[in-house]
Design a protein around this motif. Structure first.
Motif, PDB file in Angstrom:
ATOM      1  N   LEU A  60     -13.328 -23.474  16.880  1.00  0.00           N
ATOM      2  CA  LEU A  60     -13.372 -24.750  17.835  1.00  0.00           C
ATOM      3  C   LEU A  60     -12.325 -24.944  18.474  1.00  0.00           C
ATOM      4  CD1 LEU A  60     -14.945 -27.403  18.212  1.00  0.00           C
ATOM      5  CD2 LEU A  60     -13.676 -28.463  16.395  1.00  0.00           C
ATOM      6  N   ARG A  61     -11.151 -24.583  17.853  1.00  0.00           N
ATOM      7  CA  ARG A  61      -9.897 -24.854  18.776  1.00  0.00           C
ATOM      8  C   ARG A  61      -9.812 -23.884  19.761  1.00  0.00           C
ATOM      9  NH1 ARG A  61      -5.058 -22.753  17.714  1.00  0.00           N
ATOM     10  NH2 ARG A  61      -3.635 -23.781  18.652  1.00  0.00           N
TER      11      ARG A  61
ATOM     12  N   GLN B 151     -12.319 -25.468  22.638  1.00  0.00           N
ATOM     13  CA  GLN B 151     -11.838 -26.740  23.189  1.00  0.00           C
ATOM     14  C   GLN B 151     -10.624 -26.227  24.022  1.00  0.00           C
ATOM     15  OE1 GLN B 151     -10.987 -28.811  19.515  1.00  0.00           O
ATOM     16  NE2 GLN B 151     -12.660 -30.012  20.027  1.00  0.00           N
ATOM     17  N   GLU B 152      -9.678 -25.303  23.686  1.00  0.00           N
ATOM     18  CA  GLU B 152      -8.442 -25.245  24.687  1.00  0.00           C
ATOM     19  C   GLU B 152      -8.741 -24.129  25.568  1.00  0.00           C
ATOM     20  OE1 GLU B 152      -5.361 -25.123  21.973  1.00  0.00           O
ATOM     21  OE2 GLU B 152      -6.160 -27.160  20.854  1.00  0.00           O
ATOM     22  N   ARG B 153      -9.707 -23.309  25.200  1.00  0.00           N
ATOM     23  CA  ARG B 153      -9.932 -22.209  26.116  1.00  0.00           C
ATOM     24  C   ARG B 153      -8.726 -21.125  25.969  1.00  0.00           C
ATOM     25  NH1 ARG B 153     -15.229 -21.139  27.443  1.00  0.00           N
ATOM     26  NH2 ARG B 153     -16.141 -23.390  26.694  1.00  0.00           N
TER      27      ARG B 153
ATOM     28  N   ASP C  13     -18.514 -31.126  14.444  1.00  0.00           N
ATOM     29  CA  ASP C  13     -17.823 -31.138  16.089  1.00  0.00           C
ATOM     30  C   ASP C  13     -18.058 -29.841  16.496  1.00  0.00           C
ATOM     31  OD1 ASP C  13     -16.223 -29.791  13.991  1.00  0.00           O
ATOM     32  OD2 ASP C  13     -14.263 -30.877  14.293  1.00  0.00           O
TER      33      ASP C  13
ATOM     34  N   ARG D 134     -20.094 -28.703  20.179  1.00  0.00           N
ATOM     35  CA  ARG D 134     -19.567 -27.988  21.137  1.00  0.00           C
ATOM     36  C   ARG D 134     -20.338 -26.686  21.401  1.00  0.00           C
ATOM     37  NH1 ARG D 134     -14.936 -27.979  24.558  1.00  0.00           N
ATOM     38  NH2 ARG D 134     -14.559 -30.179  23.376  1.00  0.00           N
TER      39      ARG D 134
END
Ligand SMILES: Nc1ncnc2c1ncn2[C@@H]1O[C@H](COP(=O)(O)OP(=O)(O)OP(=O)(O)O)[C@@H](O)[C@H]1O
Ligand SMILES: [Mg+2]
Length: 447
Positions: free
Chosen positions: A244-245, A248-250, A287, A291
């Motif tokens: 997920l991280r 989200q942050e690419r 989450d 996503r």
């Protein structure tokens, strides 16, 4: 191009009548009044069907059929004659006519007979970058595909095992602006977490025992292209957080590294699990689910798109024949009927396996019921003598068959080990070397 019909009859009014009826049906009609004219026409042009009289001034119309068959022309012949006796009709059919009509004939019967034997032009398979099918249950997906391919949004593909989720993901990538960059599949269920983490994000040199070299990781391998997260429902919860991280942050952080690296990948995820259920059970993070679930494509099971079975079956047969360097085999209509009625628990993959096996087992140029596994034939009288090993009546090419069996076992072993060839080779008690040789030979993995 309308179908072309040649009408052969020595009586001009009869030819005229046939022309009027057939042209009204939308066919293109040519005429011949004698045997020699008909020979010349058939020699010069290709016809989709011939309607011919038996008694012609210069010979017997059945000769046309003989000549056509000698020249390997499959053109169907419908024989029309005055006072047909059963014996004449039988002779005509034996010579290869597909049907006969006796004069005077009923116009409706003529139309029906002609229409029946004019094979509709073999339908061109409709495929979206290799993904075949056009059944109504696929329309919701097919309609959206071009737009989905153009966009960069994350896609979640769901569907039962063997429905074509990975093929669809590859098709989307191939149709996307990222097509020139790599499509990188990763099986999220195949590796234990620490290995999966370094597989996805890479690791620094010395990050852990055995990390003698720096490793790039699949996110970076897919840079500019598409990362396919297969079996995403199998991800352990802690890995879900890390993924997920990254999404989200690419950016990714290789294991044992404190640098963060920016990555440009498009994500396509797939699962045959019920993610909403996993969500409720606390097995899948909400989450991450949202996503991934930006665009949701659900691939229906094969039993809900039976319309596509004939086309898929023909596709798999012709591919298997090409691979074995055999002329393409036809599929007998009894076989097609069985295929169209079977429930296909293993979906398209099962159909693919059965058709490949049938190609290897079927000695003749037409795949017949004896080349199908008995499980498909049910317990009815149609089931031939059972047992896993059964020599077909006409014998079989045992070498090709053994190759097909080896290929199938290797394919299953690769599937079970998530594509790890060393492990797959062990499962089959094959040397790694021999395994890799056969992987290349059978084109079991891309490249
Ligand atoms: N629409 C299709 N057209 C042509 N081939 C197809 C189609 N759907 C599936 N196949 C073939 O069937 C096989 C199974 O497809 P694929 O691996 O994409 O299924 P999957 O949904 O990913 O299965 P699993 O859930 O078991 O991973 C593949 O060999 C694929 O090429
Ligand atoms: Mg898959």
């Amino acid at each position: 191009m309308p179908p072309r019909i040649l009408v052969v009859d020595d009586e001009a009014p009869m030819r005229e009548l046939l022309r009027i009826i057939l042209e009204a049906e939308g066919y293109h009609v040519a005429e011949a009044s004698t045997l020699s004219e008909a020979h010349a026409q058939l020699h010069r042009n290709r016809f989709d069907l011939v309607v011919c009289d038996i008694y012609l001034p210069d010979g017997n119309g059945l000769e046309l059929i003989r000549t056509a068959r000698q020249n390997n022309q499959e053109t169907p012949f419908v024989v029309i004659t005055a006072h047909t006796t059963p014996a004449q009709a039988i002779t005509a059919l034996r010579e290869g006519a597909v049907d006969y009509l006796s004069k005077p004939f009923d116009v409706e019967v003529l139309k029906a007979v002609v229409g029946k034997h004019l094979a509709p032009a073999a339908p061109q398979p409709v495929a979206f970058f290799g993904f075949l099918g056009q059944a109504p249950s696929l329309w919701p997906i097919l309609q959206r595909l071009p737009q989905v391919a153009r966009s960069d949004a994350t896609v979640l593909i769901t569907g039962e095992s063997g429905t074509g989720k990975e093929l669809l993901a590859r098709a989307i990538h191939a149709a996307s602006p990222r097509a020139a960059a790599p499509f990188v599949p990763v099986n999220c269920g195949a590796l234990p977490e620490p290995l999966l983490e370094s597989e996805l994000f890479g690791h620094a040199r010395g990050a852990f025992t055995g990390a003698v070299r720096e490793k790039k990781g699949l996110f970076l391998e897919a840079h500019g292209g598409t990362l396919f997260l297969d079996e995403v429902g199998e991800l352990p919860l802690t890995m879900q957080v890390k993924l997920l991280r990254a999404l989200q942050e690419r950016r990714i952080r290789p294991v044992g590294d404190n640098r963060e690296i920016e990555v440009d990948v498009r994500i396509i995820a797939a699962t045959n699990r019920d993610l909403e259920k996993l969500l409720k059970e606390g097995q899948f993070r909400e989450d991450l689910y949202y996503r991934l679930n930006v665009i949701h494509l659900h691939v229906p099971p094969l039993r809900e798109r039976r319309e596509d079975i004939p086309e898929l079956a023909r596709h798999f047969v012709s591919r298997a024949c090409n691979r074995l360097k055999l002329p393409t085999k036809q599929i007998h209509r009894d076989v097609m009927a069985v295929l169209e009625n079977y429930p296909w628990p293993g979906n398209v993959r099962e159909l693919e396996n059965i058709m490949e096996r049938a190609v290897a087992l079927e000695p003749s140029s037409v795949i017949t019921l004896s080349a199908l596994p008995t499980t498909l034939l049910g317990q009815g009288e149609m089931a031939p003598s059972s047992g896993p090993v059964r020599l077909p009546e006409g014998g079989l090419d045992v070498e090709a068959h053994l190759h097909e069996l080896r290929r199938e076992y290797m394919r299953q072993a690769l599937a079970r080990t998530g594509g790890v060839q060393k492990e797959a080779a062990k499962l089959l008690r094959m040397s790694y070397r021999a395994f890799r040789y056969h992987v290349a030979k059978y084109k079991l993995v891309e490249d």
